[in-house]
Design a protein around this motif. Structure first.
Motif, short mmCIF file in Angstrom:
data_model
loop_
_atom_site.label_atom_id
_atom_site.label_comp_id
_atom_site.label_asym_id
_atom_site.label_seq_id
_atom_site.Cartn_x
_atom_site.Cartn_y
_atom_site.Cartn_z
N LEU A 5 0.85 -1.19 0.00
CA LEU A 5 0.00 0.00 0.00
C LEU A 5 0.88 1.24 0.00
N MET A 6 0.70 2.07 -1.02
CA MET A 6 1.44 3.32 -1.13
C MET A 6 0.60 4.36 -0.40
N LEU A 7 1.11 4.80 0.75
CA LEU A 7 0.27 5.56 1.68
C LEU A 7 -0.11 6.96 1.20
N LEU A 8 0.50 7.41 0.11
CA LEU A 8 0.11 8.72 -0.45
C LEU A 8 -1.09 8.61 -1.38
N SER A 9 -1.55 7.38 -1.64
CA SER A 9 -2.66 7.19 -2.58
C SER A 9 -3.94 7.84 -2.06
N THR A 33 4.16 -1.55 3.28
CA THR A 33 3.69 -0.19 3.02
C THR A 33 4.86 0.68 2.57
N GLY A 34 4.54 1.76 1.88
CA GLY A 34 5.57 2.68 1.42
C GLY A 34 5.12 4.12 1.52
N ALA A 35 6.10 5.01 1.57
CA ALA A 35 5.87 6.46 1.47
C ALA A 35 5.05 7.02 2.63
N GLY A 36 5.25 6.47 3.84
CA GLY A 36 4.56 7.03 5.00
C GLY A 36 4.52 6.09 6.19
N ASN A 37 3.76 6.50 7.20
CA ASN A 37 3.63 5.74 8.45
C ASN A 37 2.26 5.05 8.48
N PRO A 38 2.25 3.69 8.48
CA PRO A 38 0.97 2.96 8.42
C PRO A 38 0.32 2.76 9.80
N PRO A 97 6.31 -2.58 7.13
CA PRO A 97 6.44 -1.26 6.50
C PRO A 97 7.86 -1.04 5.98
N VAL A 98 7.95 -0.29 4.89
CA VAL A 98 9.26 0.19 4.44
C VAL A 98 9.61 1.41 5.27
N VAL A 99 10.83 1.40 5.83
CA VAL A 99 11.27 2.53 6.65
C VAL A 99 12.60 3.07 6.13
N PRO A 100 12.72 4.42 6.11
CA PRO A 100 13.98 5.02 5.67
C PRO A 100 14.85 5.50 6.83
N SER A 101 14.41 5.24 8.09
CA SER A 101 15.15 5.79 9.23
C SER A 101 15.00 4.91 10.46
N ALA A 147 14.47 6.10 13.48
CA ALA A 147 13.38 6.65 14.31
C ALA A 147 12.04 6.01 13.96
N LEU A 148 11.74 5.93 12.67
CA LEU A 148 10.45 5.34 12.27
C LEU A 148 10.44 3.84 12.54
N ALA A 149 11.60 3.19 12.38
CA ALA A 149 11.69 1.75 12.67
C ALA A 149 11.33 1.47 14.12
N ALA A 209 14.12 -2.21 5.55
CA ALA A 209 15.04 -1.06 5.61
C ALA A 209 15.53 -0.78 4.20
N GLU A 210 15.01 0.30 3.62
CA GLU A 210 15.27 0.57 2.21
C GLU A 210 16.23 1.73 2.00
N GLY A 211 17.34 1.45 1.38
CA GLY A 211 18.33 2.47 1.06
C GLY A 211 18.00 3.24 -0.20
N GLY A 249 14.89 1.92 -6.67
CA GLY A 249 14.13 2.68 -7.64
C GLY A 249 12.89 3.26 -6.99
N GLY A 250 12.28 4.24 -7.66
CA GLY A 250 11.05 4.84 -7.14
C GLY A 250 11.32 5.81 -6.02
N HIS A 251 10.34 5.96 -5.15
CA HIS A 251 10.39 6.93 -4.04
C HIS A 251 11.40 6.45 -3.00
N ILE A 252 12.34 7.29 -2.61
CA ILE A 252 13.43 6.86 -1.73
C ILE A 252 13.66 7.82 -0.57
N GLY A 253 14.38 7.32 0.44
CA GLY A 253 14.85 8.15 1.55
C GLY A 253 16.24 8.68 1.26
N VAL A 309 10.63 5.75 -15.97
CA VAL A 309 11.15 4.38 -15.94
C VAL A 309 11.85 4.17 -14.59
N MET A 310 11.06 3.84 -13.57
CA MET A 310 11.63 3.66 -12.23
C MET A 310 12.47 2.39 -12.19
N ALA A 311 13.68 2.51 -11.66
CA ALA A 311 14.57 1.37 -11.51
C ALA A 311 15.65 1.74 -10.50
O1 TUI Z 1 7.28 3.69 -1.67
C1 TUI Z 1 8.34 3.37 -2.15
N1 TUI Z 1 8.63 3.48 -3.46
C2 TUI Z 1 7.80 4.02 -4.38
S1 TUI Z 1 6.24 4.60 -4.12
C3 TUI Z 1 6.10 5.04 -5.70
S2 TUI Z 1 4.71 5.80 -6.37
C4 TUI Z 1 4.81 7.44 -5.92
N2 TUI Z 1 3.90 8.23 -6.41
C5 TUI Z 1 3.89 9.54 -6.11
C6 TUI Z 1 4.83 10.11 -5.28
C7 TUI Z 1 5.78 9.32 -4.77
C8 TUI Z 1 5.79 7.96 -5.10
C9 TUI Z 1 7.24 4.71 -6.36
N3 TUI Z 1 8.15 4.14 -5.61
N4 TUI Z 1 9.31 2.84 -1.38
C10 TUI Z 1 9.14 2.74 0.01
C11 TUI Z 1 9.59 3.95 0.70
N5 TUI Z 1 8.96 4.44 1.71
N6 TUI Z 1 10.66 4.70 0.40
C12 TUI Z 1 10.71 5.69 1.31
C13 TUI Z 1 9.62 5.53 2.15
C14 TUI Z 1 9.21 6.28 3.28
C15 TUI Z 1 9.42 7.65 3.38
C16 TUI Z 1 8.98 8.34 4.51
C17 TUI Z 1 8.55 5.60 4.31
C18 TUI Z 1 8.13 6.28 5.41
C19 TUI Z 1 8.33 7.63 5.51
O2 TUI Z 1 7.89 8.19 6.66
C20 TUI Z 1 7.69 9.54 6.79
C21 TUI Z 1 6.94 9.68 8.08
O3 TUI Z 1 5.72 9.81 8.00
O4 TUI Z 1 7.59 9.54 9.14
#
Ligand code: TUI
Length: 314
Positions: A71-75, A95-100, A116-120, A122-124, A137-139, A143-147, A276-278
Protein backbone atom coordinates in the motif's frame (compact mmCIF):
# COMPACT_ATOMS: atom_id res chain seq x y z
CA UNK A 1 20.24 -23.74 2.36
CA UNK A 2 19.76 -20.19 3.60
CA UNK A 3 16.74 -19.90 5.86
CA UNK A 4 15.84 -17.33 8.50
CA UNK A 5 13.03 -16.50 10.92
CA UNK A 6 11.52 -14.53 8.01
CA UNK A 7 10.85 -17.84 6.21
CA UNK A 8 9.01 -19.26 9.24
CA UNK A 9 7.07 -16.05 9.85
CA UNK A 10 5.82 -15.78 6.25
CA UNK A 11 5.71 -19.49 5.40
CA UNK A 12 8.17 -19.22 2.50
CA UNK A 13 11.19 -21.23 1.31
CA UNK A 14 13.64 -18.40 0.59
CA UNK A 15 13.99 -15.09 2.53
CA UNK A 16 13.29 -12.99 -0.56
CA UNK A 17 10.48 -10.44 -0.90
CA UNK A 18 9.76 -9.19 -4.41
CA UNK A 19 9.71 -5.39 -4.09
CA UNK A 20 6.33 -3.98 -5.04
CA UNK A 21 6.28 -1.97 -8.26
CA UNK A 22 3.13 -0.17 -9.40
CA UNK A 23 2.05 -1.25 -12.94
CA UNK A 24 4.92 -3.80 -12.91
CA UNK A 25 4.36 -6.29 -10.09
CA UNK A 26 0.90 -7.46 -11.05
CA UNK A 27 -0.65 -10.83 -10.21
CA UNK A 28 1.37 -12.66 -12.91
CA UNK A 29 4.82 -11.75 -11.54
CA UNK A 30 3.62 -11.97 -7.94
CA UNK A 31 2.35 -15.53 -8.36
CA UNK A 32 5.51 -16.59 -10.21
CA UNK A 33 7.78 -15.28 -7.42
CA UNK A 34 5.66 -16.95 -4.73
CA UNK A 35 5.61 -20.21 -6.69
CA UNK A 36 9.41 -19.97 -6.93
CA UNK A 37 9.79 -19.91 -3.13
CA UNK A 38 10.01 -16.18 -2.37
CA UNK A 39 7.03 -13.93 -1.77
CA UNK A 40 5.53 -11.79 -4.53
CA UNK A 41 3.94 -8.43 -3.67
CA UNK A 42 1.28 -6.64 -5.73
CA UNK A 43 2.09 -2.93 -6.13
CA UNK A 44 -1.08 -0.91 -5.57
CA UNK A 45 0.53 2.43 -6.41
CA UNK A 46 -2.28 4.81 -7.27
CA UNK A 47 -4.73 2.12 -8.48
CA UNK A 48 -8.39 2.27 -7.37
CA UNK A 49 -9.70 -0.31 -4.90
CA UNK A 50 -11.75 -2.40 -7.35
CA UNK A 51 -8.66 -3.00 -9.51
CA UNK A 52 -6.74 -4.08 -6.41
CA UNK A 53 -9.47 -6.58 -5.53
CA UNK A 54 -9.23 -7.98 -9.07
CA UNK A 55 -5.46 -8.30 -8.77
CA UNK A 56 -5.69 -10.07 -5.40
CA UNK A 57 -8.26 -12.52 -6.77
CA UNK A 58 -6.14 -13.17 -9.84
CA UNK A 59 -3.04 -13.84 -7.71
CA UNK A 60 -5.09 -16.24 -5.57
CA UNK A 61 -6.18 -18.07 -8.72
CA UNK A 62 -2.56 -18.41 -9.91
CA UNK A 63 -0.92 -19.59 -6.68
CA UNK A 64 -1.84 -21.17 -3.38
CA UNK A 65 1.42 -19.90 -1.87
CA UNK A 66 1.53 -16.77 0.31
CA UNK A 67 1.76 -13.39 -1.44
CA UNK A 68 1.50 -9.76 -0.39
CA UNK A 69 0.08 -6.37 -1.25
CA UNK A 70 1.94 -3.07 -0.99
CA UNK A 71 0.00 0.00 0.00
CA UNK A 72 1.44 3.32 -1.13
CA UNK A 73 0.27 5.56 1.68
CA UNK A 74 0.11 8.72 -0.45
CA UNK A 75 -2.66 7.19 -2.58
CA UNK A 76 -5.95 9.07 -2.58
CA UNK A 77 -7.66 5.64 -2.46
CA UNK A 78 -5.79 4.44 0.61
CA UNK A 79 -8.82 3.98 2.89
CA UNK A 80 -10.71 1.90 0.32
CA UNK A 81 -7.54 -0.09 -0.50
CA UNK A 82 -7.15 -0.95 3.19
CA UNK A 83 -10.79 -2.17 3.26
CA UNK A 84 -10.22 -4.40 0.23
CA UNK A 85 -7.08 -5.93 1.75
CA UNK A 86 -8.95 -6.61 5.03
CA UNK A 87 -11.89 -8.04 3.16
CA UNK A 88 -9.88 -10.30 0.83
CA UNK A 89 -7.35 -11.31 3.48
CA UNK A 90 -3.77 -11.56 2.23
CA UNK A 91 -0.87 -13.01 4.22
CA UNK A 92 1.39 -9.93 3.96
CA UNK A 93 1.05 -6.16 3.66
CA UNK A 94 4.05 -3.95 2.98
CA UNK A 95 3.69 -0.19 3.02
CA UNK A 96 5.57 2.68 1.42
CA UNK A 97 5.87 6.46 1.47
CA UNK A 98 4.56 7.03 5.00
CA UNK A 99 3.63 5.74 8.45
CA UNK A 100 0.97 2.96 8.42
CA UNK A 101 0.39 3.22 12.20
CA UNK A 102 -3.33 4.05 12.05
CA UNK A 103 -4.15 0.86 10.10
CA UNK A 104 -2.11 -1.61 12.17
CA UNK A 105 -4.76 -2.75 14.65
CA UNK A 106 -7.15 -3.81 11.92
CA UNK A 107 -4.51 -5.73 9.95
CA UNK A 108 -3.34 -7.49 13.11
CA UNK A 109 -6.90 -8.46 14.03
CA UNK A 110 -7.11 -10.32 10.70
CA UNK A 111 -3.75 -12.04 11.16
CA UNK A 112 -2.18 -10.07 8.30
CA UNK A 113 1.57 -9.63 8.70
CA UNK A 114 2.68 -6.01 8.25
CA UNK A 115 6.16 -5.04 7.04
CA UNK A 116 6.44 -1.26 6.50
CA UNK A 117 9.26 0.19 4.44
CA UNK A 118 11.27 2.53 6.65
CA UNK A 119 13.98 5.02 5.67
CA UNK A 120 15.15 5.79 9.23
CA UNK A 121 15.93 4.32 12.66
CA UNK A 122 13.38 6.65 14.31
CA UNK A 123 10.45 5.34 12.27
CA UNK A 124 11.69 1.75 12.67
CA UNK A 125 11.63 2.04 16.47
CA UNK A 126 8.23 3.75 16.51
CA UNK A 127 6.66 1.06 14.31
CA UNK A 128 8.18 -1.78 16.32
CA UNK A 129 6.54 -0.30 19.45
CA UNK A 130 3.24 -0.12 17.56
CA UNK A 131 3.42 -3.86 16.84
CA UNK A 132 4.50 -4.37 13.22
CA UNK A 133 5.77 -7.86 12.38
CA UNK A 134 8.93 -6.83 10.55
CA UNK A 135 10.56 -3.91 8.75
CA UNK A 136 11.98 -3.31 5.31
CA UNK A 137 15.04 -1.06 5.61
CA UNK A 138 15.27 0.57 2.21
CA UNK A 139 18.33 2.47 1.06
CA UNK A 140 18.45 5.23 -1.54
CA UNK A 141 19.89 2.84 -4.15
CA UNK A 142 16.29 1.69 -4.74
CA UNK A 143 14.13 2.68 -7.64
CA UNK A 144 11.05 4.84 -7.14
CA UNK A 145 10.39 6.93 -4.04
CA UNK A 146 13.43 6.86 -1.73
CA UNK A 147 14.85 8.15 1.55
CA UNK A 148 18.28 9.68 2.18
CA UNK A 149 20.40 6.86 3.66
CA UNK A 150 22.21 4.13 1.78
CA UNK A 151 21.43 0.45 2.38
CA UNK A 152 24.95 -0.17 3.73
CA UNK A 153 24.52 2.52 6.40
CA UNK A 154 20.82 2.06 7.17
CA UNK A 155 20.46 -1.72 7.58
CA UNK A 156 22.91 -2.34 10.46
CA UNK A 157 21.62 0.70 12.33
CA UNK A 158 18.03 -0.53 12.12
CA UNK A 159 19.11 -4.10 12.95
CA UNK A 160 20.71 -2.78 16.16
CA UNK A 161 17.67 -0.65 17.04
CA UNK A 162 14.94 -3.32 16.85
CA UNK A 163 14.30 -6.97 17.73
CA UNK A 164 11.83 -7.86 14.95
CA UNK A 165 12.96 -9.21 11.54
CA UNK A 166 14.61 -6.67 9.23
CA UNK A 167 14.62 -7.05 5.46
CA UNK A 168 17.30 -5.17 3.50
CA UNK A 169 16.30 -3.37 0.30
CA UNK A 170 18.03 -1.11 -2.19
CA UNK A 171 20.92 -2.07 -4.44
CA UNK A 172 20.45 -5.82 -4.08
CA UNK A 173 20.26 -7.76 -7.34
CA UNK A 174 22.16 -11.01 -6.96
CA UNK A 175 23.52 -13.59 -4.52
CA UNK A 176 26.41 -11.37 -3.46
CA UNK A 177 23.93 -8.69 -2.44
CA UNK A 178 21.97 -11.24 -0.41
CA UNK A 179 25.15 -12.41 1.33
CA UNK A 180 26.05 -8.78 2.08
CA UNK A 181 22.59 -8.10 3.50
CA UNK A 182 22.90 -11.14 5.78
CA UNK A 183 26.32 -9.89 6.87
CA UNK A 184 24.70 -6.59 7.87
CA UNK A 185 22.33 -8.51 10.14
CA UNK A 186 19.26 -8.56 7.89
CA UNK A 187 16.92 -11.58 7.99
CA UNK A 188 16.23 -11.36 4.28
CA UNK A 189 16.14 -9.11 1.25
CA UNK A 190 13.66 -7.26 -0.90
CA UNK A 191 14.51 -7.07 -4.61
CA UNK A 192 12.56 -5.17 -7.22
CA UNK A 193 14.65 -4.18 -10.24
CA UNK A 194 15.92 -7.72 -11.00
CA UNK A 195 12.32 -8.97 -11.23
CA UNK A 196 11.29 -6.28 -13.76
CA UNK A 197 12.89 -8.35 -16.54
CA UNK A 198 11.39 -11.67 -15.38
CA UNK A 199 9.56 -13.47 -18.19
CA UNK A 200 6.34 -13.49 -16.17
CA UNK A 201 6.42 -9.71 -15.64
CA UNK A 202 3.80 -8.04 -17.85
CA UNK A 203 5.51 -4.63 -18.02
CA UNK A 204 6.03 -3.26 -21.57
CA UNK A 205 8.95 -4.91 -23.44
CA UNK A 206 10.61 -1.52 -24.02
CA UNK A 207 10.70 -0.95 -20.23
CA UNK A 208 12.48 -4.30 -19.81
CA UNK A 209 14.93 -3.46 -22.58
CA UNK A 210 15.70 -0.09 -20.96
CA UNK A 211 16.54 -1.83 -17.65
CA UNK A 212 18.65 -4.49 -19.44
CA UNK A 213 20.60 -1.78 -21.31
CA UNK A 214 21.13 0.49 -18.28
CA UNK A 215 24.63 0.89 -16.87
CA UNK A 216 25.85 1.77 -13.39
CA UNK A 217 25.35 5.54 -13.81
CA UNK A 218 22.10 5.51 -15.70
CA UNK A 219 19.67 6.35 -12.88
CA UNK A 220 19.04 9.81 -11.42
CA UNK A 221 17.02 11.14 -8.51
CA UNK A 222 14.35 13.63 -9.51
CA UNK A 223 11.83 15.58 -7.45
CA UNK A 224 14.04 16.31 -4.41
CA UNK A 225 12.53 19.82 -3.95
CA UNK A 226 9.00 18.35 -3.82
CA UNK A 227 9.89 16.27 -0.73
CA UNK A 228 9.25 13.09 -2.72
CA UNK A 229 12.53 12.14 -4.38
CA UNK A 230 12.12 9.43 -7.03
CA UNK A 231 14.89 7.41 -8.69
CA UNK A 232 14.32 6.77 -12.40
CA UNK A 233 16.35 5.86 -15.45
CA UNK A 234 17.98 8.87 -17.09
CA UNK A 235 15.87 9.74 -20.13
CA UNK A 236 14.23 12.84 -21.64
CA UNK A 237 11.70 13.06 -18.78
CA UNK A 238 14.52 12.86 -16.19
CA UNK A 239 16.47 15.61 -17.94
CA UNK A 240 13.37 17.81 -18.15
CA UNK A 241 12.62 17.30 -14.41
CA UNK A 242 16.23 18.08 -13.45
CA UNK A 243 16.14 21.22 -15.63
CA UNK A 244 12.91 22.30 -13.90
CA UNK A 245 14.55 21.72 -10.51
CA UNK A 246 17.54 23.86 -11.44
CA UNK A 247 15.16 26.62 -12.50
CA UNK A 248 13.19 26.42 -9.23
CA UNK A 249 9.91 25.01 -10.53
CA UNK A 250 6.97 24.80 -8.11
CA UNK A 251 5.59 21.47 -6.78
CA UNK A 252 2.50 22.07 -8.95
CA UNK A 253 4.64 22.34 -12.07
CA UNK A 254 6.40 19.09 -11.13
CA UNK A 255 3.08 17.40 -10.63
CA UNK A 256 1.86 18.54 -14.06
CA UNK A 257 4.92 17.05 -15.80
CA UNK A 258 5.14 13.92 -13.61
CA UNK A 259 1.53 12.76 -13.37
CA UNK A 260 0.71 9.55 -15.24
CA UNK A 261 4.28 9.08 -16.42
CA UNK A 262 4.88 5.72 -14.70
CA UNK A 263 1.85 4.28 -16.48
CA UNK A 264 3.08 5.77 -19.76
CA UNK A 265 6.39 3.92 -19.41
CA UNK A 266 5.14 0.65 -17.92
CA UNK A 267 1.95 0.16 -19.94
CA UNK A 268 2.48 2.16 -23.14
CA UNK A 269 6.25 1.65 -23.37
CA UNK A 270 7.10 5.36 -23.52
CA UNK A 271 10.65 4.97 -22.23
CA UNK A 272 11.71 8.44 -23.48
CA UNK A 273 9.17 10.65 -21.76
CA UNK A 274 7.73 8.16 -19.28
CA UNK A 275 8.94 7.49 -15.74
CA UNK A 276 11.15 4.38 -15.94
CA UNK A 277 11.63 3.66 -12.23
CA UNK A 278 14.57 1.37 -11.51
CA UNK A 279 17.24 0.99 -8.85
CA UNK A 280 20.98 1.65 -9.14
CA UNK A 281 21.52 -2.10 -9.50
CA UNK A 282 19.93 -1.94 -13.00
CA UNK A 283 23.48 -2.00 -14.40
CA UNK A 284 23.85 -5.55 -13.08
CA UNK A 285 20.58 -6.78 -14.59
CA UNK A 286 21.63 -8.13 -17.96
CA UNK A 287 19.51 -11.15 -18.80
CA UNK A 288 15.92 -12.27 -19.12
CA UNK A 289 14.98 -15.24 -16.96
CA UNK A 290 11.92 -16.79 -15.40
CA UNK A 291 11.19 -15.83 -11.79
CA UNK A 292 12.13 -19.40 -10.79
CA UNK A 293 15.50 -19.16 -12.59
CA UNK A 294 16.21 -15.84 -10.85
CA UNK A 295 15.34 -17.27 -7.44
CA UNK A 296 17.40 -20.45 -7.85
CA UNK A 297 20.40 -18.52 -9.23
CA UNK A 298 20.49 -15.85 -6.52
CA UNK A 299 20.07 -18.32 -3.66
CA UNK A 300 22.76 -20.63 -5.06
CA UNK A 301 25.12 -17.67 -5.55
CA UNK A 302 24.40 -16.34 -2.06
CA UNK A 303 25.44 -19.67 -0.55
CA UNK A 304 28.56 -19.88 -2.71
CA UNK A 305 29.51 -16.32 -1.76
CA UNK A 306 29.09 -17.01 1.94
CA UNK A 307 31.09 -20.23 1.67
CA UNK A 308 33.90 -18.50 -0.24
CA UNK A 309 34.10 -15.73 2.34
CA UNK A 310 34.22 -18.32 5.12
CA UNK A 311 37.01 -20.11 3.23
CA UNK A 312 39.00 -16.89 2.97
CA UNK A 313 38.89 -16.08 6.69
CA UNK A 314 40.11 -19.51 7.82
O1 TUI B 1 7.28 3.69 -1.67
C1 TUI B 1 8.34 3.37 -2.15
N1 TUI B 1 8.63 3.48 -3.46
C2 TUI B 1 7.80 4.02 -4.38
S1 TUI B 1 6.24 4.60 -4.12
C3 TUI B 1 6.10 5.04 -5.70
S2 TUI B 1 4.71 5.80 -6.37
C4 TUI B 1 4.81 7.44 -5.92
N2 TUI B 1 3.90 8.23 -6.41
C5 TUI B 1 3.89 9.54 -6.11
C6 TUI B 1 4.83 10.11 -5.28
C7 TUI B 1 5.78 9.32 -4.77
C8 TUI B 1 5.79 7.96 -5.10
C9 TUI B 1 7.24 4.71 -6.36
N3 TUI B 1 8.15 4.14 -5.61
N4 TUI B 1 9.31 2.84 -1.38
C10 TUI B 1 9.14 2.74 0.01
C11 TUI B 1 9.59 3.95 0.70
N5 TUI B 1 8.96 4.44 1.71
N6 TUI B 1 10.66 4.70 0.40
C12 TUI B 1 10.71 5.69 1.31
C13 TUI B 1 9.62 5.53 2.15
C14 TUI B 1 9.21 6.28 3.28
C15 TUI B 1 9.42 7.65 3.38
C16 TUI B 1 8.98 8.34 4.51
C17 TUI B 1 8.55 5.60 4.31
C18 TUI B 1 8.13 6.28 5.41
C19 TUI B 1 8.33 7.63 5.51
O2 TUI B 1 7.89 8.19 6.66
C20 TUI B 1 7.69 9.54 6.79
C21 TUI B 1 6.94 9.68 8.08
O3 TUI B 1 5.72 9.81 8.00
O4 TUI B 1 7.59 9.54 9.14
Amino acid sequence: MIRSRLCDLLGIKYPVIQGAMAWVSTAELVAAVSEAGGIGVIGAGLMPADLMREQIRKAKSLTSKPFGVNLMLLSEHIDQLVEVVLDEGVPLVTTGAGNPGIYLERFKAKGIKVFPVVPSVALAKRLERQGVDGLIAEGMESGGHIGESTTMALVPQIVDAVEIPVVAAGGIGDGRGIAAALALGADGVQMGTRFIVANECIVHEDYKTAVLKAGDRDTVVTGRPTGHPVRILKNRLAKELLRMEAEGATPEEFERVGTGKLRAAAVDGDVDFGSVMAGQIAGLVNKRQSAAEIMEEIMQDAETTLRNIYGRVH
